[in-house]
Design a protein around this motif. Structure first.
Motif, short mmCIF file in Angstrom:
data_model
loop_
_atom_site.label_atom_id
_atom_site.label_comp_id
_atom_site.label_asym_id
_atom_site.label_seq_id
_atom_site.Cartn_x
_atom_site.Cartn_y
_atom_site.Cartn_z
N ALA A 250 18.72 39.77 46.74
CA ALA A 250 18.89 38.77 47.80
C ALA A 250 20.00 37.78 47.49
O ALA A 250 20.56 37.16 48.40
CB ALA A 250 17.57 38.02 48.00
N GLU A 251 20.35 37.62 46.21
CA GLU A 251 21.41 36.70 45.83
C GLU A 251 22.78 37.17 46.28
O GLU A 251 23.74 36.39 46.29
CB GLU A 251 21.42 36.52 44.31
CG GLU A 251 20.17 35.86 43.75
CD GLU A 251 20.20 35.81 42.23
OE1 GLU A 251 21.22 36.24 41.65
OE2 GLU A 251 19.23 35.32 41.63
N ALA A 252 22.91 38.44 46.63
CA ALA A 252 24.21 39.01 46.97
C ALA A 252 24.41 39.14 48.47
O ALA A 252 25.08 40.07 48.93
CB ALA A 252 24.37 40.36 46.30
N ALA A 253 23.84 38.25 49.25
CA ALA A 253 23.94 38.35 50.69
C ALA A 253 25.40 38.46 51.13
O ALA A 253 26.24 37.64 50.76
CB ALA A 253 23.30 37.12 51.33
N GLY A 254 25.71 39.50 51.89
CA GLY A 254 27.06 39.70 52.39
C GLY A 254 27.87 40.67 51.56
O GLY A 254 28.64 41.46 52.09
N ALA A 255 27.74 40.61 50.22
CA ALA A 255 28.51 41.51 49.36
C ALA A 255 28.00 42.94 49.48
O ALA A 255 28.78 43.90 49.43
CB ALA A 255 28.44 41.05 47.91
N VAL A 256 26.70 43.10 49.59
CA VAL A 256 26.09 44.41 49.79
C VAL A 256 25.11 44.30 50.94
O VAL A 256 24.78 43.21 51.40
CB VAL A 256 25.35 44.89 48.52
CG1 VAL A 256 26.32 45.12 47.37
CG2 VAL A 256 24.27 43.89 48.10
N ALA A 257 24.62 45.45 51.41
CA ALA A 257 23.62 45.45 52.47
C ALA A 257 22.31 44.86 51.93
O ALA A 257 22.06 44.92 50.72
CB ALA A 257 23.39 46.87 52.96
N PRO A 258 21.49 44.25 52.79
CA PRO A 258 20.19 43.77 52.31
C PRO A 258 19.43 44.90 51.63
O PRO A 258 19.43 46.04 52.10
CB PRO A 258 19.50 43.31 53.60
CG PRO A 258 20.62 43.00 54.54
CD PRO A 258 21.70 43.99 54.22
N GLY A 259 18.79 44.61 50.51
CA GLY A 259 18.05 45.65 49.79
C GLY A 259 16.97 46.27 50.63
O GLY A 259 16.27 45.58 51.38
N VAL A 260 16.82 47.57 50.54
CA VAL A 260 15.79 48.29 51.29
C VAL A 260 14.60 48.53 50.36
O VAL A 260 14.76 49.13 49.30
CB VAL A 260 16.33 49.64 51.82
CG1 VAL A 260 15.24 50.36 52.61
CG2 VAL A 260 17.57 49.42 52.66
N PRO A 261 13.41 48.03 50.72
CA PRO A 261 12.24 48.18 49.84
C PRO A 261 11.94 49.63 49.50
O PRO A 261 12.08 50.52 50.34
CB PRO A 261 11.10 47.57 50.67
CG PRO A 261 11.79 46.62 51.60
CD PRO A 261 13.10 47.27 51.94
N LEU A 262 11.54 49.84 48.26
CA LEU A 262 11.12 51.17 47.81
C LEU A 262 9.65 51.34 48.16
O LEU A 262 8.79 50.60 47.69
CB LEU A 262 11.33 51.29 46.30
CG LEU A 262 11.03 52.66 45.69
CD1 LEU A 262 12.07 53.67 46.13
CD2 LEU A 262 11.01 52.56 44.16
#
Length: 305
Positions: A250-262
């Motif tokens: 969540a700290e990387a908002a914008g740099a990568v896509a929002p994390g998709v829960p496993l």
């Protein structure tokens, strides 16, 4: 076997040189040669080829045992010294890179520990337990993945006390625009053909294969550091996917896509505290952190009060 002789053997085998080992250990080269000869005489086997210096098959087998034996020896020494030592004014803490959640870090203040000053350093996950057992640190914080409420699988390095202090969900981190970035959840078995980033701070690719019960999980770029921002930048550049705690992604908002829960298999990111002292600053901090671990939403952590 004499642990001093064993330590000399390990150093010579590692350095592939009697003279370099002598310099590192502070001995003469003759003394090193005598110690190796004494160890070989004790076992009745040649342990090292001399020219060039390299372990024999028997030496290779001894090296497999030497690390754990020497660690247990250091752990026993540290345990005896701890039992005889008086109160300490400083507490050394070691932690794996993703173990220091905001709530945990707040608990390391001198005010919270009756004036005891805390020194913190990060080490690789696999080294945390050994650092505590050997006395190099009074308390350890280690992270990893496990089934909910299950303990982490840690190396057997001697008698240590430990318990979980935080758990949160894991997410697959993908580059922005990735075809799977809009999914609500992902099954690890559906990602075996994907390209993964090899980085020690993320869930190891070998562990992914174990969880999925098969092969696959091709690796692309390899990053040997522990900096999470570098890992996220590598994911954003398309060098591979990673599995990380939700709060970290969540700290990387914008740099990568929002994390998709496993969603499957059902595993969580877990943080545990490890200590060897029954009393003193380490035990006091452990008691302060102690509470049953609970699942926490992204961006939060569970800690004792």
């Amino acid at each position: 076997m004499d642990p001093h002789l064993l330590r000399t053997f390990v150093t010579v085998a590692d350095r592939r040189s009697f003279s370099d080992a002598a310099t590192e250990l502070g001995y003469t080269q003759s003394a090193v040669s005598q110690q190796i000869a004494a160890l070989e005489a004790d076992l009745g086997l040649a342990l090292l080829h001399r020219r060039p210096v390299a372990p024999t098959p028997a030496g290779e087998r001894l090296l497999e045992h030497a690390g754990p034996l020497l660690l247990r020896h250091r752990a026993a020494r540290a345990d005896v010294l701890r039992a005889a030592a008086g109160p300490a004014g400083r507490l050394a803490v070691v932690a794996s890179s993703l173990a220091c959640t905001p709530a945990i870090v707040r608990s390391l203040s001198p005010d919270a520990l009756g004036g005891t000053r805390v020194g913190l350093r990060t080490v690789a996950r696999e080294r945390v337990a050994g650092e505590v057992a050997s006395g190099a640190a009074g308390l350890g914080l280690v992270d990893g993945i496990a089934a909910p409420s299950d303990p982490l699988r840690l190396p057997d390095v001697g008698p240590l006390s430990g318990f979980g202090i935080a758990e949160e969900e894991l997410v697959v981190v993908l580059p922005s625009g990735h075809p799977l970035s809009h999914r609500h959840c992902l099954d690890l078995a559906d990602l075996t053909d994907a390209l993964w980033l090899r980085a020690p701070v993320a869930v190891p690719v070998e562990r992914l294969r174990e969880l999925a019960g098969g092969g696959g999980f091709r690796t692309g770029f390899g990053y040997d550091g522990e900096d999470v921002h570098t890992v996220l930048n590598l994911v954003a550049a398309g060098h591979g996917l990673v599995l990380l705690p939700a709060s970290v992604a969540a700290e990387a908002a914008g740099a990568v896509a929002p994390g998709v829960p496993l969603s499957s298999p059902r595993v969580v990111h877990r943080v545990e505290v490890l200590y060897a002292e029954a009393a003193g600053p380490a035990a006091a901090l452990a008691a302060q952190l102690r509470q049953p671990p609970s699942s926490t939403p992204p961006g939060t952590s569970a800690s004792g009060s």
